[in-house]
Design a protein around this motif. Structure first.
Motif, PDB file in Angstrom:
ATOM      1  N   THR A  43       0.846  -1.289  -0.078  1.00 60.13           N
ATOM      2  CA  THR A  43       0.045   0.060   0.193  1.00 60.13           C
ATOM      3  C   THR A  43       1.017   1.189   0.009  1.00 60.13           C
ATOM      4  OG1 THR A  43      -0.105   0.072   2.407  1.00 60.13           O
ATOM      5  CG2 THR A  43      -1.975  -1.177   1.254  1.00 60.13           C
ATOM      6  N   LEU A  44       0.122   2.404  -0.246  1.00 64.17           N
ATOM      7  CA  LEU A  44       0.867   3.499  -0.097  1.00 64.17           C
ATOM      8  C   LEU A  44       1.437   4.011   1.133  1.00 64.17           C
ATOM      9  CD1 LEU A  44       1.706   6.511  -1.063  1.00 64.17           C
ATOM     10  CD2 LEU A  44      -0.791   7.039  -0.878  1.00 64.17           C
ATOM     11  N   ALA A  45       0.654   3.518   2.022  1.00 64.96           N
ATOM     12  CA  ALA A  45       1.091   3.785   3.589  1.00 64.96           C
ATOM     13  C   ALA A  45       2.344   3.029   3.961  1.00 64.96           C
ATOM     14  CB  ALA A  45      -0.061   3.008   4.425  1.00 64.96           C
ATOM     15  N   ARG A  46       2.280   1.751   3.216  1.00 65.41           N
ATOM     16  CA  ARG A  46       3.716   0.939   3.391  1.00 65.41           C
ATOM     17  C   ARG A  46       4.844   1.824   3.012  1.00 65.41           C
ATOM     18  NH1 ARG A  46       6.411  -1.470   6.248  1.00 65.41           N
ATOM     19  NH2 ARG A  46       7.632  -3.236   5.605  1.00 65.41           N
ATOM     20  N   ALA A  47       4.627   2.122   1.491  1.00 61.71           N
ATOM     21  CA  ALA A  47       5.545   2.764   0.806  1.00 61.71           C
ATOM     22  C   ALA A  47       6.196   4.220   1.668  1.00 61.71           C
ATOM     23  CB  ALA A  47       5.033   3.498  -0.388  1.00 61.71           C
ATOM     24  N   ILE A  48       5.415   4.971   2.001  1.00 59.49           N
ATOM     25  CA  ILE A  48       5.625   6.048   2.962  1.00 59.49           C
ATOM     26  C   ILE A  48       6.520   5.754   4.171  1.00 59.49           C
ATOM     27  CG2 ILE A  48       4.700   7.843   4.675  1.00 59.49           C
ATOM     28  CD1 ILE A  48       2.346   8.037   2.643  1.00 59.49           C
ATOM     29  N   ALA A  49       5.803   4.652   4.976  1.00 56.53           N
ATOM     30  CA  ALA A  49       6.628   4.020   5.832  1.00 56.53           C
ATOM     31  C   ALA A  49       8.159   3.548   5.807  1.00 56.53           C
ATOM     32  CB  ALA A  49       5.956   2.959   6.754  1.00 56.53           C
ATOM     33  N   LYS A  50       8.327   2.895   4.456  1.00 56.10           N
ATOM     34  CA  LYS A  50       9.760   2.142   4.320  1.00 56.10           C
ATOM     35  C   LYS A  50      10.462   3.641   3.983  1.00 56.10           C
ATOM     36  CE  LYS A  50       8.772  -1.998   2.378  1.00 56.10           C
ATOM     37  NZ  LYS A  50       8.923  -3.047   1.321  1.00 56.10           N
ATOM     38  N   MET A  51       9.950   4.788   3.283  1.00 55.28           N
ATOM     39  CA  MET A  51      10.819   6.074   2.852  1.00 55.28           C
ATOM     40  C   MET A  51      11.436   6.510   4.299  1.00 55.28           C
ATOM     41  SD  MET A  51       8.844   7.771  -0.275  1.00 55.28           S
ATOM     42  CE  MET A  51       9.249   7.163  -2.014  1.00 55.28           C
ATOM     43  N   VAL A  52      10.319   6.720   5.188  1.00 59.18           N
ATOM     44  CA  VAL A  52      10.733   7.363   6.532  1.00 59.18           C
ATOM     45  C   VAL A  52      11.815   6.518   7.172  1.00 59.18           C
ATOM     46  CG1 VAL A  52       9.968   8.240   8.783  1.00 59.18           C
ATOM     47  CG2 VAL A  52       8.452   8.639   6.421  1.00 59.18           C
ATOM     48  N   GLU A  53      11.450   5.363   7.314  1.00 60.19           N
ATOM     49  CA  GLU A  53      12.399   4.437   8.051  1.00 60.19           C
ATOM     50  C   GLU A  53      13.768   4.463   7.513  1.00 60.19           C
ATOM     51  OE1 GLU A  53      11.570  -0.289   8.590  1.00 60.19           O
ATOM     52  OE2 GLU A  53       9.565   1.090   8.788  1.00 60.19           O
ATOM     53  N   HIS A  54      13.587   4.154   6.311  1.00 59.27           N
ATOM     54  CA  HIS A  54      15.100   3.973   5.505  1.00 59.27           C
ATOM     55  C   HIS A  54      15.729   5.163   4.972  1.00 59.27           C
ATOM     56  CE1 HIS A  54      14.904  -0.580   5.663  1.00 59.27           C
ATOM     57  NE2 HIS A  54      13.498  -0.086   5.494  1.00 59.27           N
ATOM     58  N   GLN A  55      15.107   6.284   5.509  1.00 61.54           N
ATOM     59  CA  GLN A  55      15.469   7.743   4.805  1.00 61.54           C
ATOM     60  C   GLN A  55      15.985   7.537   3.387  1.00 61.54           C
ATOM     61  OE1 GLN A  55      18.596   9.152   7.506  1.00 61.54           O
ATOM     62  NE2 GLN A  55      16.835   8.899   9.532  1.00 61.54           N
ATOM     63  N   VAL A  56      15.283   7.163   2.443  1.00 56.92           N
ATOM     64  CA  VAL A  56      15.411   7.421   1.142  1.00 56.92           C
ATOM     65  C   VAL A  56      14.128   8.136   0.461  1.00 56.92           C
ATOM     66  CG1 VAL A  56      16.784   5.116   0.909  1.00 56.92           C
ATOM     67  CG2 VAL A  56      14.073   5.076   0.594  1.00 56.92           C
ATOM     68  N   ASP A  57      14.353   8.815  -0.705  1.00 54.91           N
ATOM     69  CA  ASP A  57      13.537   9.647  -1.410  1.00 54.91           C
ATOM     70  C   ASP A  57      12.700   8.678  -2.422  1.00 54.91           C
ATOM     71  OD1 ASP A  57      14.401  11.492  -0.038  1.00 54.91           O
ATOM     72  OD2 ASP A  57      15.664  12.579  -1.455  1.00 54.91           O
ATOM     73  N   CYS A  58      13.218   7.660  -2.923  1.00 51.86           N
ATOM     74  CA  CYS A  58      12.757   6.838  -4.122  1.00 51.86           C
ATOM     75  C   CYS A  58      13.001   5.451  -3.843  1.00 51.86           C
ATOM     76  CB  CYS A  58      13.560   7.253  -5.283  1.00 51.86           C
ATOM     77  SG  CYS A  58      12.745   6.905  -6.780  1.00 51.86           S
ATOM     78  N   ILE A  59      11.978   4.584  -4.158  1.00 49.56           N
ATOM     79  CA  ILE A  59      12.195   3.253  -4.149  1.00 49.56           C
ATOM     80  C   ILE A  59      11.731   2.597  -5.354  1.00 49.56           C
ATOM     81  CG2 ILE A  59      11.361   1.274  -2.868  1.00 49.56           C
ATOM     82  CD1 ILE A  59      10.906   3.117  -0.417  1.00 49.56           C
ATOM     83  N   PRO A  60      12.411   1.561  -5.701  1.00 47.69           N
ATOM     84  CA  PRO A  60      12.142   0.790  -7.109  1.00 47.69           C
ATOM     85  C   PRO A  60      11.009  -0.255  -6.704  1.00 47.69           C
ATOM     86  CG  PRO A  60      14.356   0.086  -6.047  1.00 47.69           C
ATOM     87  CD  PRO A  60      13.975   1.220  -5.219  1.00 47.69           C
ATOM     88  N   VAL A  61      10.096  -0.359  -7.737  1.00 49.42           N
ATOM     89  CA  VAL A  61       9.226  -1.362  -7.631  1.00 49.42           C
ATOM     90  C   VAL A  61       9.503  -2.730  -8.413  1.00 49.42           C
ATOM     91  CG1 VAL A  61       6.658  -1.937  -8.154  1.00 49.42           C
ATOM     92  CG2 VAL A  61       7.292   0.701  -7.278  1.00 49.42           C
ATOM     93  N   ILE A  62       9.387  -3.795  -7.672  1.00 49.07           N
ATOM     94  CA  ILE A  62      10.255  -4.818  -8.553  1.00 49.07           C
ATOM     95  C   ILE A  62       9.114  -6.089  -8.562  1.00 49.07           C
ATOM     96  CG2 ILE A  62      12.456  -4.346  -7.592  1.00 49.07           C
ATOM     97  CD1 ILE A  62      10.820  -6.896  -5.517  1.00 49.07           C
ATOM     98  N   GLY A  63       9.336  -6.779  -9.442  1.00 53.59           N
ATOM     99  CA  GLY A  63       8.778  -8.065  -9.762  1.00 53.59           C
ATOM    100  C   GLY A  63       9.923  -9.191  -9.379  1.00 53.59           C
ATOM    101  N   ARG A  64       9.349 -10.368  -8.813  1.00 46.36           N
ATOM    102  CA  ARG A  64      10.253 -11.176  -8.204  1.00 46.36           C
ATOM    103  C   ARG A  64      10.550 -12.294  -9.479  1.00 46.36           C
ATOM    104  NH1 ARG A  64      11.668 -11.347  -2.932  1.00 46.36           N
ATOM    105  NH2 ARG A  64      10.522  -9.639  -1.873  1.00 46.36           N
ATOM    106  N   ASP A  65      11.489 -12.808  -9.621  1.00 44.96           N
ATOM    107  CA  ASP A  65      11.930 -13.647 -10.558  1.00 44.96           C
ATOM    108  C   ASP A  65      12.969 -14.774 -10.012  1.00 44.96           C
ATOM    109  OD1 ASP A  65      11.614 -14.277 -13.191  1.00 44.96           O
ATOM    110  OD2 ASP A  65      12.917 -12.917 -14.056  1.00 44.96           O
ATOM    111  N   ALA A  66      12.674 -16.017 -10.087  1.00 51.09           N
ATOM    112  CA  ALA A  66      13.693 -16.898  -9.670  1.00 51.09           C
ATOM    113  C   ALA A  66      14.075 -17.888 -10.374  1.00 51.09           C
ATOM    114  CB  ALA A  66      13.169 -17.661  -8.378  1.00 51.09           C
TER     115      ALA A  66
END
Ligand code: ADP
Length: 208
Positions: free
Chosen positions: A156-179
């Motif tokens: 969720t957007l809430a999770r994205a905001i939490a990750k930005m604040v927690e890790h002090q980053v301005d931008c986060i890549p959105v990824i698809g998992r590939d094994a």
């Protein structure tokens, strides 16, 4: 909001100011049947009731609607186009890219998979006092896997905001998992969530 309350809001939006009799008529209901919904919409500050005039929109959004939005909207619905370069791209070309694409963070890939992230401060730190930026690959200055904070489509957007604040980053890549066969997990880059992007989404929601 209930379906009925949403219908009322839509009617008021297009015909304001409108009396409760007129709203009831549009919905084929009696005024009495609407009373509870109209008072909820007035109390929560969505509608305003003026005597002898009728109901109109206040233009305000109740805070619980904003919280609902932030808690429910998904990364896949708000992610934007990522700016991606290859690990062997020079620092100089990355800086040019930063300006051309008007972003603050660039993602780096190797063999089609996420390998690093590089931001304004990384470039500044490296560039001070140097003249060889066109000969140094971005892999020398980037933050590397596995230290990269990532997001997936269904967060969720809430999770994205939490990750930005927690890790002090301005931008986060959105990824698809590939094994692939070797069992090592690899990430395809499918988008980006940036602080600017989040502000734009919230601005659009408030304008709506
Ligand atoms: P800026 O350099 O413009 O202040 P950030 O605050 O996002 O931008 O970056 C600070 C540091 O964090 C940089 O070293 C950068 O490489 C790193 N970084 C940026 N985004 C991420 C991310 N999603 N995951 C891990 N590290 C990141």
């Amino acid at each position: 909001m209930s379906v009925r309350q949403n219908q009322i809001v839509e009617i008021v939006k297009s015909e304001q100011p409108i009396t409760s009799e007129q709203v009831a008529e549009r919905l084929n209901l009696t005024r009495a049947a609407l009373r509870a919904d109209l008072s909820i919409l007035t109390m929560t500050g969505i509608l305003e009731a003026r005597p002898n005039v009728g109901y109109s929109m206040t233009g305000r959004m109740p805070t619980n609607m904003i919280a609902d939005f932030i808690n429910n909207i998904l990364v896949k619905d708000i992610k934007t186009r990522p700016v991606v370069v290859n690990v062997d791209t020079s620092v100089y070309d990355c800086v040019v890219n930063l300006f051309l694409e008007d972003v603050g963070t660039i993602f780096v890939q190797s063999g089609g998979y996420l390998a690093g992230v590089v931001s304004r401060k990384d470039f500044l730190k490296y560039a001070i006092g140097r003249t060889d930026l066109d000969r140094i690959p971005v892999s020398m200055v980037m933050t590397r896997m596995p230290n990269i904070v990532t997001l997936e489509d269904n967060e969720t957007l809430a999770r994205a905001i939490a990750k930005m604040v927690e890790h002090q980053v301005d931008c986060i890549p959105v990824i698809g998992r590939d094994a692939p066969g070797d069992g090592r997990e690899r990430f395809k880059i499918t988008g980006r969530i940036s602080k600017t992007g989040i502000i734009t989404v919230i601005h659009e929601m408030l304008e709506d």
